[in-house]
Write an enzyme that holds these catalytic residues in place. Structure first.
Site, PDB file in Angstrom:
ATOM      1  N   VAL A  94       0.861  -1.180   0.000  1.00  0.00           N
ATOM      2  CA  VAL A  94       0.000   0.000   0.000  1.00  0.00           C
ATOM      3  C   VAL A  94       0.899   1.232   0.000  1.00  0.00           C
ATOM      4  CG1 VAL A  94      -1.730   1.285   1.307  1.00  0.00           C
ATOM      5  CG2 VAL A  94      -1.879  -1.200   1.148  1.00  0.00           C
ATOM      6  N   HIS A 111      -6.786  -3.568 -11.095  1.00  0.00           N
ATOM      7  CA  HIS A 111      -7.424  -4.195  -9.930  1.00  0.00           C
ATOM      8  C   HIS A 111      -8.412  -5.244 -10.434  1.00  0.00           C
ATOM      9  CE1 HIS A 111      -8.786  -4.527  -5.822  1.00  0.00           C
ATOM     10  NE2 HIS A 111     -10.036  -4.487  -6.262  1.00  0.00           N
ATOM     11  N   GLU A 176      -7.416  -9.096 -18.031  1.00  0.00           N
ATOM     12  CA  GLU A 176      -6.417  -8.113 -17.565  1.00  0.00           C
ATOM     13  C   GLU A 176      -5.343  -7.924 -18.618  1.00  0.00           C
ATOM     14  OE1 GLU A 176      -4.903  -8.664 -13.544  1.00  0.00           O
ATOM     15  OE2 GLU A 176      -6.709  -9.742 -12.976  1.00  0.00           O
TER      16      GLU A 176
HETATM   17  C1  GRF Z   1      -3.428  -9.450 -10.956  1.00  0.00           C
HETATM   18  O1  GRF Z   1      -4.588 -10.201 -10.718  1.00  0.00           O
HETATM   19  C2  GRF Z   1      -3.719  -8.004 -10.679  1.00  0.00           C
HETATM   20  O2  GRF Z   1      -5.014  -7.630 -10.990  1.00  0.00           O
HETATM   21  C3  GRF Z   1      -3.508  -7.922  -9.205  1.00  0.00           C
HETATM   22  O3  GRF Z   1      -2.406  -8.755  -8.963  1.00  0.00           O
HETATM   23  C4  GRF Z   1      -2.329  -9.753  -9.954  1.00  0.00           C
HETATM   24  C5  GRF Z   1      -0.976  -9.713 -10.562  1.00  0.00           C
HETATM   25  O4  GRF Z   1      -0.734 -10.796 -11.409  1.00  0.00           O
HETATM   26  N1  GRF Z   1      -3.362  -6.549  -8.800  1.00  0.00           N
HETATM   27  P1  GRF Z   1       0.582 -10.835 -12.285  1.00  0.00           P
HETATM   28  O5  GRF Z   1       1.776 -10.720 -11.360  1.00  0.00           O
HETATM   29  O6  GRF Z   1       0.522  -9.706 -13.270  1.00  0.00           O
HETATM   30  O7  GRF Z   1       0.539 -12.173 -12.976  1.00  0.00           O
END
Ligand code: GRF
Length: 198
Positions: A94, A111, A176
């Site tokens: 954080v 997120h 993502e």
């Molecule tokens: C992802 O799910 C992201 O949304 C969260 O942490 C995870 C990271 O995954 N904040 P990676 O290290 O990019 O595979």
């Protein structure tokens, strides 16, 4: 002007890999200058090195509760690398208001929920417990409040019967990897209107 992008991570860095790959596209308005972690053993650092990106680590543990000192070291290393844009990609510390204000307007986060729902941790379990029909991910500008700040993009996935937090997380992670590069490219080009991928 090409933006100089640093990526901060704590884990495996699958989002970082997609961001770095995307910045190699022709005409991209940003280039990766540094991948940095608070964990010297983070898997993402080795993956960045394998792609030819400079890496660095500032172990948060010796700083104890002195988050400001930890973050001052982060900022010093980021600025030494010439970074003027930061992507948080699974960075599990954080950040204090001082750090966020220093980088405000230049720092993005991804997120794994459809914000404003489920700020903080355990987003997938919370979406399942609530009986939601869909889940997703959000890219947003970082402001001092946790998982807040102007939304730059969202992508949605269905929640299927029999889903576990793990199966849902895997379905969201695929989105993502599409959403974050799309939002970075637009943001680095000065575009601030959110995109919604279905
Ligand atoms: C992802 O799910 C992201 O949304 C969260 O942490 C995870 C990271 O995954 N904040 P990676 O290290 O990019 O595979």
């Amino acid at each position: 002007m090409t933006r100089s992008c640093a990526i901060l991570l704590s884990g495996g860095g699958s989002n970082m890999v997609q961001l770095v790959k995307s910045m190699a596209e022709a005409g991209h308005p940003a280039r990766p200058v540094l991948v940095m972690s608070n964990d010297p053993g983070a898997g993402g650092l080795a993956r960045a090195q394998a792609m030819g990106v400079a890496t660095d680590a500032v172990d948060h543990r010796p700083f104890g509760k002195d988050r400001a000192a930890f973050e001052a070291e982060l900022t010093a290393r980021l600025e030494a690398a010439g970074a003027d844009l930061i992507c948080l990609a699974g960075f599990m510390r954080v950040l204090t208001e001082g750090f966020v204000r220093h980088w405000e307007g230049r720092m993005l986060n991804i997120h794994p929920s459809l914000l404003p729902k489920y700020r903080g941790l355990h987003t997938h379990a919370r979406a399942l417990d609530a009986g939601d029909a869909e889940a997703g991910c959000t890219v947003h500008e970082v402001t001092p409040a946790l998982d807040d700040g102007p939304i730059l993009g969202q992508a949605r996935v269905p929640i299927l019967s029999g889903d576990t937090p793990e199966s849902l997380a895997a379905r969201v992670l695929v989105r993502e990897h599409e959403l974050y590069p799309a939002c970075l490219r637009r943001f680095a080009a000065g575009e601030r209107h959110p995109i919604y991928l279905n």
